[in-house]
Write an enzyme that holds these catalytic residues in place. Structure first.
Site, short mmCIF file in Angstrom:
data_model
loop_
_atom_site.label_atom_id
_atom_site.label_comp_id
_atom_site.label_asym_id
_atom_site.label_seq_id
_atom_site.Cartn_x
_atom_site.Cartn_y
_atom_site.Cartn_z
N ASN A 83 -12.81 -2.99 2.66
CA ASN A 83 -13.74 -1.84 3.05
C ASN A 83 -14.75 -1.79 1.71
O ASN A 83 -14.27 -1.98 0.86
CB ASN A 83 -12.94 -0.70 2.99
CG ASN A 83 -12.01 -0.57 4.33
OD1 ASN A 83 -12.23 -1.07 5.23
ND2 ASN A 83 -10.77 0.15 3.75
N ASP A 124 0.88 -1.20 0.05
CA ASP A 124 0.08 0.07 -0.01
C ASP A 124 0.86 1.34 0.03
O ASP A 124 1.87 1.25 0.60
CB ASP A 124 -0.99 0.05 1.23
CG ASP A 124 -2.01 0.90 0.96
OD1 ASP A 124 -3.07 0.40 1.29
OD2 ASP A 124 -1.79 2.18 1.22
N HIS A 182 -10.24 -4.92 -2.95
CA HIS A 182 -9.02 -5.27 -2.38
C HIS A 182 -9.22 -5.85 -1.06
O HIS A 182 -9.59 -5.30 -0.29
CB HIS A 182 -8.02 -4.21 -2.77
CG HIS A 182 -8.56 -2.92 -2.26
ND1 HIS A 182 -9.40 -2.09 -3.12
CD2 HIS A 182 -8.50 -2.18 -1.01
CE1 HIS A 182 -9.85 -1.00 -2.32
NE2 HIS A 182 -9.16 -1.04 -1.15
N VAL A 214 -10.96 3.19 -3.30
CA VAL A 214 -10.47 2.72 -4.76
C VAL A 214 -11.49 1.82 -4.85
O VAL A 214 -11.58 0.67 -4.39
CB VAL A 214 -8.97 2.01 -4.84
CG1 VAL A 214 -8.61 1.57 -6.05
CG2 VAL A 214 -8.07 3.07 -4.30
N HIS A 252 -7.02 -5.77 2.63
CA HIS A 252 -5.73 -5.10 3.07
C HIS A 252 -5.21 -6.25 3.91
O HIS A 252 -6.21 -6.75 4.68
CB HIS A 252 -6.19 -3.95 4.03
CG HIS A 252 -6.80 -2.87 3.26
ND1 HIS A 252 -6.12 -1.67 2.93
CD2 HIS A 252 -8.11 -2.51 2.88
CE1 HIS A 252 -6.86 -0.70 2.42
NE2 HIS A 252 -7.94 -1.27 2.54
P1 DGP Z 1 -9.49 1.63 0.37
O1 DGP Z 1 -9.58 2.95 1.30
O2 DGP Z 1 -10.01 0.35 1.40
O3 DGP Z 1 -10.35 1.76 -0.92
O4 DGP Z 1 -8.03 1.50 0.22
C1 DGP Z 1 -7.29 1.80 -0.79
C2 DGP Z 1 -5.88 1.72 -0.58
O5 DGP Z 1 -5.23 1.92 -1.66
C3 DGP Z 1 -5.18 2.87 0.21
O6 DGP Z 1 -4.88 2.27 1.74
C4 DGP Z 1 -4.33 3.60 -0.28
C5 DGP Z 1 -4.04 2.71 -1.40
N1 DGP Z 1 -3.50 3.28 -2.74
C6 DGP Z 1 -4.05 4.16 -3.26
N2 DGP Z 1 -3.62 4.50 -4.46
C7 DGP Z 1 -2.38 3.70 -4.63
C8 DGP Z 1 -1.49 3.43 -5.43
O7 DGP Z 1 -1.42 4.20 -6.55
N3 DGP Z 1 -0.54 2.61 -5.24
C9 DGP Z 1 -0.73 1.75 -4.20
N4 DGP Z 1 0.48 0.96 -3.78
N5 DGP Z 1 -1.72 1.91 -3.14
C10 DGP Z 1 -2.70 2.96 -3.70
#
Ligand code: DGP
Length: 120
Positions: free
Chosen positions: A87, A30, A100, A96, A102
């Site tokens: 989530n 993340d 996914h 996003v 976590h």
């Molecule tokens: P959520 O809030 O549950 O939708 O988690 C989305 C997660 O994605 C958040 O913890 C940050 C991560 N994230 C957002 N953009 C990027 C990215 O471009 N690269 C990576 N590796 N993680 C990202």
């Protein structure tokens, strides 16, 4: 529909620190870690939220948990413990819109996620 950020990571159109890949899934770190280890495990199939999960996706979602379990073992935090979280939508904190899992580990994690006093 345009590709999500995570589809772009799957297609290597934007960079990510990828730690695992198979035919069905991808795992990467993340970008805004909330624990010493914070991985995201995603299906390659672009499912928007848990609400969009179809019966045919049951095995795929189980696969994401299996990958989490495998990574926990390989990365050495299975015995200490870890958390898996998915989530969903605004109240769940989803930002996003490509499902996914976590995978959080590396220190004792806080709980609960809701801090206002609940009426019981
Ligand atoms: P959520 O809030 O549950 O939708 O988690 C989305 C997660 O994605 C958040 O913890 C940050 C991560 N994230 C957002 N953009 C990027 C990215 O471009 N690269 C990576 N590796 N993680 C990202």
């Amino acid at each position: 529909m345009s590709d999500t950020l995570f589809t772009k990571i799957i297609n290597r159109e934007i960079p990510a620190d990828i730690v695992y890949e198979d035919d069905l899934s991808l795992a990467f770190r993340d970008i805004q870690p909330q624990a010493p280890v914070h991985l995201l495990i995603i299906p390659k199939k672009p499912i928007v939220t848990i609400n969009d999960m179809q019966e045919e996706d049951k095995v795929l979602f189980g696969h994401l948990f299996y990958v989490a379990r495998q990574l926990a073992g390989e990365m050495g935090f299975a015995e200490d413990g870890y958390r898996v979280v998915m989530n969903c939508n605004e109240h769940g904190g989803q930002s996003v819109y490509h499902v996914h899992l976590h995978l959080l580990a590396g220190k004792p994690l806080g709980w609960p996620p809701y801090t206002e006093k609940l009426k019981v």
